[in-house]
Design an enzyme around this catalytic site. Structure first.
Site, PDB file in Angstrom:
ATOM      1  N   HIS A  31      26.518 -17.396  -6.836  1.00 18.76           N
ATOM      2  CA  HIS A  31      25.821 -16.206  -6.343  1.00 18.76           C
ATOM      3  C   HIS A  31      25.800 -15.078  -7.362  1.00 18.76           C
ATOM      4  O   HIS A  31      24.874 -14.279  -7.362  1.00 18.76           O
ATOM      5  CB  HIS A  31      26.403 -15.764  -4.998  1.00 18.76           C
ATOM      6  CG  HIS A  31      25.849 -16.584  -3.876  1.00 18.76           C
ATOM      7  ND1 HIS A  31      26.548 -17.597  -3.291  1.00 18.76           N
ATOM      8  CD2 HIS A  31      24.630 -16.568  -3.300  1.00 18.76           C
ATOM      9  CE1 HIS A  31      25.788 -18.169  -2.380  1.00 18.76           C
ATOM     10  NE2 HIS A  31      24.623 -17.567  -2.355  1.00 18.76           N
TER      11      HIS A  31
ATOM     12  N   CYS B 123      12.907 -21.848  -0.942  1.00 19.50           N
ATOM     13  CA  CYS B 123      13.308 -20.583  -1.577  1.00 19.50           C
ATOM     14  C   CYS B 123      14.556 -20.720  -2.443  1.00 19.50           C
ATOM     15  O   CYS B 123      15.157 -19.727  -2.814  1.00 19.50           O
ATOM     16  CB  CYS B 123      13.509 -19.503  -0.525  1.00 19.50           C
ATOM     17  SG  CYS B 123      14.788 -19.914   0.687  1.00 19.50           S
TER      18      CYS B 123
END
Ligand code: PEP
Ligand code: MG
Length: 764
Positions: free
Chosen positions: A377, A690
């Protein structure tokens, strides 16, 4: 104190002897005199106190050679005349490898270089230690004796301590003819390598995420005070490690857990503490003691050839750095509120997404981390911020200091530290070239995204912060296909209240000016931890209490977010997407919950959204086998390929060792992705994707081949992907992909590359 000469048996310097040395050094520093005379006094004192017939100081010159600056015992006429070339002799070798050399018979050593002008032929044993400042070698301090003997560990420590004092003296600028600052800057020039995790090229200046502390005060005023400071700092260090390993933070630690365990072991090592305390008792400040013990332990560890010990050395360095930061009262650069340069390149051993978001985004250009994979992330946040970022850059933290010029080449994975002017020029050209390419992409902005054979493709951006909004319009994307709402939560130190959330979502919808926005409900857990939410200890956080699981278990949090979204929509269309759905029943539960909130708010006069679209993310493999039951329950689905790939291949996306092992362009993964498109078509439900693969041109080409017509990606990828689409024939790629899926196994990347080449598809 007794000093002996010649071949007499000699005793080790006792603890008081070390104190005497430090006191003498302190006196020398306080006495009047110039830099050279102080060096002369130091060698005389050390020679006497260490019972060495020779003590010499060699300092580095601009060309990397080592010049004899002061000596006791060698011929005086050699001073400023004897120069060892870079790496020459044992002294040169000591400077090159930056660790002590302890040779009972130096003349037998293959690296020995005889200099007749020094008269050193009568001396056999030699102990040479580097004169280090901030990890940079400024010179070498050496003692020699006639007898053949190995110097003791205590001797090494005495000499290392003296070298620290000499380094301090040189850096103060007192020694004529030595430009320590230039030396430091020059010796840092170099290239390091890693793996690109967010594409781009950035020229800028280093900001160490956890700034290294340069020890400037070496000699203690009061031993008792320093001992107390040391004890309390170690105590805090241990507590912070325990906290990092505690239940709440473990999930965030992820693959760093083993490292943290090793740190904890070190931090509780009695020997380490004893050695530091001993150094303080000898008269060093707590900081100097930490550094001295770090240098001495480093020497012992480097004697071992075992890679395990070399790895532990990194742990020790990191731990010592942490301890120094505690002593200096420092935390991270962002928390310290340091004034960042306008072209900041952050350098860190490891960093979580929330820590990156702590920084002023306007000033960030790049990021270099020693760990971290492209799927982590922190990499996603780096891409969202448009930073050039390189991960897996082992050893970079030791190589740089805050303020160093640096270039991050996140096309190739190279990091140029203190680059020469030609490198800067070459990269400035590269940056200009990229800017030209960017302008070309911008020229494509207004063109419809249609393949050569007329297939209309919709490109959306992934976002998560208000700063992302301008990208929506600049990139020419049609909407926001994934708004990661958790990023707002991660940059906040407390749980954002409903009104605050409402305000943010409203700003996003207003800013999107009618372009569709898909809000993903809170996706926390895994490597996304909110410090203010208690999280249980989990062995496998990626498979743990995350995302929709938390939303359903803690409906209070979820309801607040849903209410904020409904209020922000103010009667406009609202799209909500749910992460980590594993069963159809979860989406049914969410649907019921949202319907209740809409009714509840309607009774209070909040307008119902004109249309409420509910989507499920397909990122858990179980859902692949329940698609026909899922589709009727939702208005759209979006494939989260980052998580889907990690779960399909059982390869942790944030662990670089396994994260790259499997290719998403493998038939297994692509067949899974195809099933989702097919199921969508069967039920008339729009399907998008996505995950990060949507932003890679070759992967995006494969997705179009599979039948995807809407994909969402980092804003910087819109231009390259659009350019690829304009040069692509969708029917051709579909038939090639179909055939490959039927006939091949494993990765089909090379076939896809061949196809793109043969067809002139622009892959940037
Ligand atoms: C994904 O998993 O592909 C995704 C888009 O979500 P995230 O990367 O935020 O987990
Ligand atoms: Mg995901």
């Amino acid at each position: 104190m007794q000093t002996r000469r010649g071949d007499e048996p000699r005793t080790l310097p006792s603890e008081p002897a070390l104190r005497v040395i430090l006191r003498r050094l302190r006196e020398i520093m306080a006495e009047p005199g110039d830099g050279q005379s102080r060096l002369d006094k130091i060698v005389r004192q050390i020679s006497g106190l260490m019972v060495a017939e020779v003590c010499s100081i060699y300092l580095k010159r601009q060309d990397g050679s080592l010049e004899l600056f002061a000596t006791e015992g060698l011929k005086k006429e050699a001073v400023h005349n004897t120069r060892m070339k870079r790496g020459e002799g044992l002294v040169g070798r000591c400077a090159e490898i930056a660790v002590p050399i302890n040779e009972p018979d130096a003349q037998l050593h293959p690296a020995f270089s005889y200099r007749p002008e020094t008269g050193e032929e009568i001396y056999h044993s030699m102990l040479a230690v580097p004169i280090l400042r901030g990890g940079v070698v400024l010179g070498v301090l050496a003692v020699q004796n006639r007898t053949r003997r190995e110097y003791s560990d205590e001797d090494v420590e005495v000499l290392l301590t003296t070298a620290m004092v000499v380094a301090e003296h040189i850096v103060s600028g007192a020694v004529a003819g030595v430009n320590a600052a230039a030396e430091i800057s020059r010796s840092l020039a170099g290239v390091a390598h890693g793996e690109p995790i967010s594409e781009g090229i950035a020229l800028g200046h280093v900001v160490l995420h956890e700034p290294r502390v340069v020890v400037t005060k070496l000699l203690a005023e009061d031993v008792a005070t320093e001992l107390k400071r040391l004890e309390s700092a170690v105590h805090r260090l241990r507590a912070s490690l325990d906290e990092m390993l505690s239940a709440e933070a473990l999930a965030q630690a992820g693959d760093h857990r083993d490292v943290l365990e090793a740190y904890r072991m070190f931090a509780n090592d009695r020997g380490w503490m004893r050695r530091m305390e001993a150094a303080v008792r000898e008269g060093l400040t707590a900081e100097a003691a930490v550094e001295r013990v770090q240098n001495a332990t480093r020497t012992r560890m480097l004697r071992q050839n075992d890679p395990y010990w070399r790895e532990r050395l990194r742990d020790l360095d990191d731990l010592s750095d942490r301890l120094l930061r505690i002593l200096a009262g420092r935390t991270t650069a962002a928390r310290e509120g340091l004034e960042l340069p306008a072209d900041t390149i952050l350098v860190a051993r490891t960093m979580g997404p929330a820590e990156l978001l702590d920084y002023d985004r306007e000033k960030l250009r790049g990021l270099v981390i020693e760990e971290g994979s492209g799927q982590s992330h922190v990499a996603i946040v780096a891409r969202a911020l448009g930073l050039a970022a390189v991960g897996q850059a082992r050893g970079i933290v030791e190589l740089v200091s805050t303020g160093d010029p640096i270039i991050v080449d996140a096309e190739r994975g190279d990091i140029h530290v203190r680059p020469s002017t030609d490198i800067v020029t070459a990269y400035s050209d590269k940056v200009r070239f990229r800017a030209r390419r960017q302008r070309r992409y911008q020229a494509l902005r207004e063109l419809p995204t249609v393949t050569k054979d007329g297939a209309r493709i919709h490109l959306h951006i992934n976002a998560g912060l208000l700063v992302d909004l301008p990208h929506l319009h600049e990139s020419g994307a049609e909407g926001i296909g994934l708004f990661r709402t958790e990023l707002q939560f991660m940059i906040s130190s407390t749980f954002p209240r409903r009104d605050k959330q409402t305000e943010t979502y409203r700003q996003i919808l207003d800013g999107a000016s009618g372009k569709p926005v898909v809000f993903r409900s809170l996706d926390i857990g895994g490597d996304k931890i909110l410090p203010y939410i208690r999280h249980p200890k989990e062995e496998n956080p990626a498979l743990g209490w995350r995302a929709v699981r938390i939303s359903l278990d803690r409906p209070g949090l979820f309801r607040t977010q849903i209410q904020a979204l409904i209020r922000a929509a103010g009667g406009r269309e609202l799209s909500i997407m749910v992460p980590m759905v594993s069963t159809v029943s979860e989406i049914e539960a969410v649907k019921a919950l949202i319907a209740r909130e809409v009714d509840h708010l309607a009774k209070r006069g909040v307008p119902r959204p004109e249309r409420l679209r509910l989507g499920a993310m397909v990122e858990v493999p179980s859902l692949l086998f329940e698609l026909d039951a899922l589709m009727p329950q939702v208005d759209f689905v979006s494939v989260g390929s980052n998580d889907l790939m990690q779960f399909l291949f059982a390869a942790d996306r944030s662990n670089a060792q396994v994260g790259h092992r499997y290719d998403p362009l493998s038939v297994s993964a692509l067949r899974a992705l195809k099933q989702v498109v097919r199921a969508g078509a069967r039920h008339g439900v729009p399907v998008t994707l996505c995950g990060e693969m949507a932003g890679r041109t070759l992967d995006a080409m494969a997705l179009i081949g599979l039948g995807y017509r809407t994909i969402s990606m980092a804003p910087a990828s819109i231009g390259p992907v659009k350019s690829m689409i304009l040069s692509l024939d969708a029917a051709k790629v579909a038939s090639v992909v179909d055939e490959l899926l039927e006939t091949k196994s494993g990765s089909i990347r090379s076939y896809l590359q061949d196809f793109a080449k043969a067809e002139g598809v622009e892959l940037a």
